[in-house]
Design an enzyme around this catalytic site. Structure first.
Site: not given
Length: 497
Positions: A234, A236, A241, A416, A421
């Site tokens: 899942h 990505k 380079d 996601k 803080d």
């Protein structure tokens, strides 16, 4: 002539048919008992164990078949040897030691030093500095930037993507990759076989014919279907380079720019400099798995001395952490737990699917009860109706515990992220659900920097303007008996989603 009912009665009276049926039923019962024992002895989470036993018992044949196809736990299978993993980590370690030797001293933030050390020990993920960090909140921002960096590539482009679709955007990106390949740039692409199930094989063959190395992650084919369909890549990840890397939640599909029925809100992160090495390492681990080729040449890890060195006071420290089903510990989940439990002022979370483990649920409840400002944002309308039903009771539960649950209505929220803080945040591919935190191959980048954390917080606050609080929706907070019954059934099966 006998009627159909009379024929059935007549056949049922034949002893040999009754005997066969009894034997078939007995064999099925034995198989079902064996399957339930297998679930019980597999040391799964209690919720998942109960869910599978319930499915096998309550749904004859179909439940057993579902367990055999997608429920068998093969996580103990070793995906990559320890020796190969050490070799893949060596370049990253060399750069880290080079920095520690004096070229660029890295001081770990005291408050998060234990978390950083945990990731380093359990996952081999080292804290590395990024010259700068760019955050993209939509496909309109991300894909033009990605195309620009692809056009600037001089040596290699590495892509690890869950979904690659044969649509207008997919073809545009493929044309850009082919153009660089024709100029002598090495291009490697990993796509997930299930995530890209609808993509024509001709699409990938065209890339191969142009000199691009393309591999499918765990192809789903009989008879190994049962060992692969449940564990998907899942991630990505994109590395260009060895100096620029992208991590986040966006796939190569047009809907990330223009949603099918609603706008698509997602988040991607760009890292530069030494921090890109951790993403490079993640890609090469997956490449070794799909191609059985160990790539560890120095040219893929440009020396940090080659790039400009940021002022040590302005270092943006990042760790790209990987989870896979063979991990001895759920490192991303434990990282999220650590951040939530150590928060003093606030924790803001965005996730498209909220089906939390008991640990995450308890941590959010504890933080809210301790007076921490805990906010959770999910989409108002999900693209997975059954998952939406399963999450509703969880959302109501944390809302009643003091978490401010917000439903994003400006489109589909696929982002996601977590920020706490004003000093730590994480962006990646992991959803807050059983599948991401248990079965899937995921990658999240944790950043320890006040400026970036504040930027992420402001992004969250901006999204709040397009959201409505769950507490204000009476039908969600006080559903009817029928709705609560459906939610409860879906929640029972939530660990299997």
């Amino acid at each position: 002539m006998l009627s159909k009912q009379e024929k059935v009665v007549s056949l049922a009276k034949k002893p040999y048919l009754r005997g066969r049926m009894e034997w078939i039923l007995a064999i099925y019962n034995v198989l079902a008992i064996v399957a339930m024992l297998h679930v019980l002895l597999d040391c799964r989470q209690p919720a998942k164990t109960v869910a599978w036993i319930l499915v096998i018992y309550v749904v004859p044949v179909a439940g057993l078949l579902a367990y055999v196809l997608v429920g068998l736990n093969t996580r103990r299978k070793q995906i990559i040897s320890r020796r190969s993993l050490d070799q893949l980590s060596r370049r990253q370690m060399d750069a880290f030691l080079e920095q520690q030797a004096g070229r660029q001293q890295i001081e770990l933030p005291t408050r998060h030093e234990s978390l950083i050390n945990f990731f380093a020990r359990q996952d081999g993920a080292l804290p590395m500095p990024s010259r700068d960090v760019q955050v993209y909140s939509s496909g309109y921002e991300f894909f033009p930037a990605l195309l620009h960096h692809i056009a600037q590539a001089r040596h290699h482009i590495h892509i690890d993507m869950y979904i690659v679709e044969d649509d207008a955007l997919g073809r545009l990106l493929s044309d850009a990759l082919i153009a660089r390949s024709r100029q002598g740039v090495e291009v490697r692409l990993i796509y997930d076989d299930v995530g890209s199930w609808n993509t024509s094989r001709h699409f990938f063959e065209r890339l191969r014919m142009e000199g691009i190395e393309v591999c499918a992650f765990m192809p789903v084919r009989l008879p190994v279907f049962t060992r692969s369909v449940n564990y998907r890549n899942h991630r990505k990840l994109i590395v260009i380079d060895g100096q620029t890397a992208f991590v986040g939640g966006m796939n190569f599909a047009l809907r990330y720019v223009k949603g099918r029925t609603q706008p698509w809100r997602d988040t991607m992160l760009r890292l530069t400099g030494a921090a890109a090495m951790t993403v490079q390492r993640a890609f090469f681990i997956d490449w070794y798995f799909v191609d059985n080729t160990l790539i560890n040449h120095k040219r893929y890890y440009p020396s940090v001395a080659e790039g400009s060195q940021p002022d040590s006071a302005a270092v943006i420290l990042a760790q790209t952490v990987m989870h896979n089903p063979t991990s001895p510990m759920p490192v991303i989940e434990m990282g999220l737990l650590r951040v939530i439990m150590s928060a003093r002022q606030y924790v803001y979370i965005q996730t498209p699917y909220f089906i939390p483990t008991e640990s995450i649920l308890s941590a959010l409840t504890y933080a809210a009860a301790a007076g921490v400002d805990v906010r959770l944002m999910v989409p108002l309308s999900s693209d997975a109706p059954f998952t939406d039903w399963a999450s509703r009771s969880y959302l109501r539960q944390v809302a009643q515990a003091g978490v401010q649950v917000e439903l994003y209505r400006g489109g589909f929220l696929h982002s996601k992220l977590l920020v706490a803080d004003d000093d730590v945040c994480t962006i990646g591919s992991s959803n807050i659900d059983f599948r991401s935190l248990g079965n899937n191959f995921e990658a999240n980048t944790f950043i320890y920097n006040n400026v970036v954390a504040r930027q992420i917080r402001q992004m969250y606050v901006h999204d709040e303007q397009k959201s409505v609080q769950l507490a204000r929706i009476r039908s969600r907070m006080r559903p009817s008996f029928g709705v609560r019954f459906l939610e409860s059934v879906a929640r029972l099966l939530a660990p299997l989603l």
